[in-house]
Design a protein around this motif. Structure first.
Motif, short mmCIF file in Angstrom:
data_model
loop_
_atom_site.label_atom_id
_atom_site.label_comp_id
_atom_site.label_asym_id
_atom_site.label_seq_id
_atom_site.Cartn_x
_atom_site.Cartn_y
_atom_site.Cartn_z
N SER A 125 7.61 -1.72 -12.76
CA SER A 125 7.51 -1.99 -11.33
C SER A 125 8.14 -1.37 -10.43
CB SER A 125 7.42 -3.72 -11.18
OG SER A 125 8.91 -3.93 -11.58
N LYS A 230 0.83 4.54 -11.07
CA LYS A 230 0.42 3.46 -9.88
C LYS A 230 1.23 3.42 -8.57
CE LYS A 230 -2.44 0.94 -12.10
NZ LYS A 230 -3.84 0.97 -11.91
N ALA A 234 -0.66 4.23 -4.76
CA ALA A 234 -0.67 3.05 -4.02
C ALA A 234 -1.33 3.47 -2.54
CB ALA A 234 0.88 2.41 -3.91
N GLN A 239 1.31 -4.08 1.65
CA GLN A 239 0.43 -4.93 0.51
C GLN A 239 0.05 -3.90 -0.69
OE1 GLN A 239 -2.95 -6.97 2.63
NE2 GLN A 239 -1.52 -8.51 3.36
N GLY A 240 -0.18 -2.83 -0.07
CA GLY A 240 -0.70 -1.85 -1.48
C GLY A 240 0.42 -1.71 -2.30
N ARG A 243 0.77 -4.73 -4.76
CA ARG A 243 -0.22 -4.37 -5.55
C ARG A 243 -0.09 -3.40 -6.76
NH1 ARG A 243 -3.63 -5.36 -1.09
NH2 ARG A 243 -4.12 -2.99 -1.02
N THR A 246 2.47 -4.81 -8.95
CA THR A 246 1.90 -5.75 -10.03
C THR A 246 1.00 -5.12 -11.18
OG1 THR A 246 2.17 -7.23 -8.22
CG2 THR A 246 0.58 -7.92 -10.30
N SER A 247 0.21 -4.36 -10.68
CA SER A 247 -1.01 -3.40 -11.40
C SER A 247 -0.02 -2.81 -12.51
CB SER A 247 -1.74 -2.51 -10.67
OG SER A 247 -2.61 -1.98 -11.60
#
Length: 269
Positions: A125, A230, A234, A239-240, A243, A246-247
């Protein structure tokens, strides 16, 4: 009746969409791993081009920074596994085989799996958030404009760091797990520490050690590749980035469990 049919159709539609989404994600990940492999191959041929300072930074943050939590979790898992195994095996008069079970299960399964899941949430992450933030600030675009390879500058140090850190942390988790099991068995069963050590070394084979190390290396590649992919995908907003982080955790843990099942099945044949 119509409501049930409609609900069933809706469920089928959502399931199909989820399968299609994961299939697309897997294809993208395989392509990204291919590009990453080429970058790693170039780094092996030209090691002087690797940003060794960045590699040392990520190795410290992913490796030594995670040692306390890995050691604590490994010990607790060994304690829990020993308690549960002792309770079940005592019913059949086989309490003396608890050390065999603890040693084998921790080295082949729980050690690599627990370490990979922790690093997926901790380092995977972080990679995604870092690269996503760089994308928002257009730092990656600046590197591309200057003609600098983003793979060599941004990705290779992260991947190399996890390929070394995760197997090392796996060894630490296994040692602490076996030690945690020893504490329970010495307290509950009439077995000394020396007897426990010899029982564990007798039951753990070279193939078990190789299985655990192989899993940790592959898991390290999965965590690093998913986190970097990821992060590069992004969206350019706060917010992206969230996410994407998290993804990265969800996808990495899912792939870790799937690959763990496949490797276990192969070694069990």
């Amino acid at each position: 009746m119509l409501f049930r049919v409609s609900s069933c159709l809706q469920w089928c539609k959502e399931t199909g969409a989820a399968v299609e989404h994961w299939y697309g994600e897997l294809i993208k990940l395989l392509g990204f791993v291919g590009e990453l492999t080429l970058a790693l191959g170039d780094a092996v041929r030209r090691p002087h081009r690797i940003k060794w300072r960045s590699f040392a930074f990520y190795l410290d943050s992913c490796g030594s920074g995670a040692m306390p939590i890995i050691a604590l979790l490994g010990t607790l898992i060994g304690v829990i596994l020993a308690f549960q195994a002792l309770e079940q095996l005592s019913r059949y008069g086989a309490a003396g085989y608890v050390s065999n079970l603890v040693g084998t299960v921790i080295i082949t399964e729980l050690g690599p799996l627990m370490t990979a899941v922790v690093l997926a949430g901790r380092s995977g992450s972080a990679f995604a958030a870092e690269l996503g933030s760089m994308k928002v600030r257009e730092e990656i675009d600046a590197l591309t404009t200057m003609g600098l390879p983003t793979g060599r500058f941004l990705l290779v140090p992260k991947v190399l760091a996890l390929l070394i850190a995760l197997p090392g942390l796996n060894i630490l988790a296994c040692v602490c797990g076996v030690f945690g099991g020893m504490l329970v068995i010495i307290a509950q069963v009439n077995i000394s520490a020396i007897e426990y050590y010899y029982k564990v070394t007798e039951v753990v084979r070279v193939a078990d050690l190789a299985q655990g190390l192989l899993k940790s290396v592959i898991f390290g590649l999965i965590v690093a590749a998913v986190g970097c992919m990821k992060g590069l995908e992004a969206p350019r907003d706060a917010q992206g980035v969230g996410r994407a982080a998290t993804s990265a955790i969800v996808m990495a843990i899912f792939l870790i469990i799937v690959v763990d099942a496949i490797i276990t099945a192969i070694f069990s044949m």
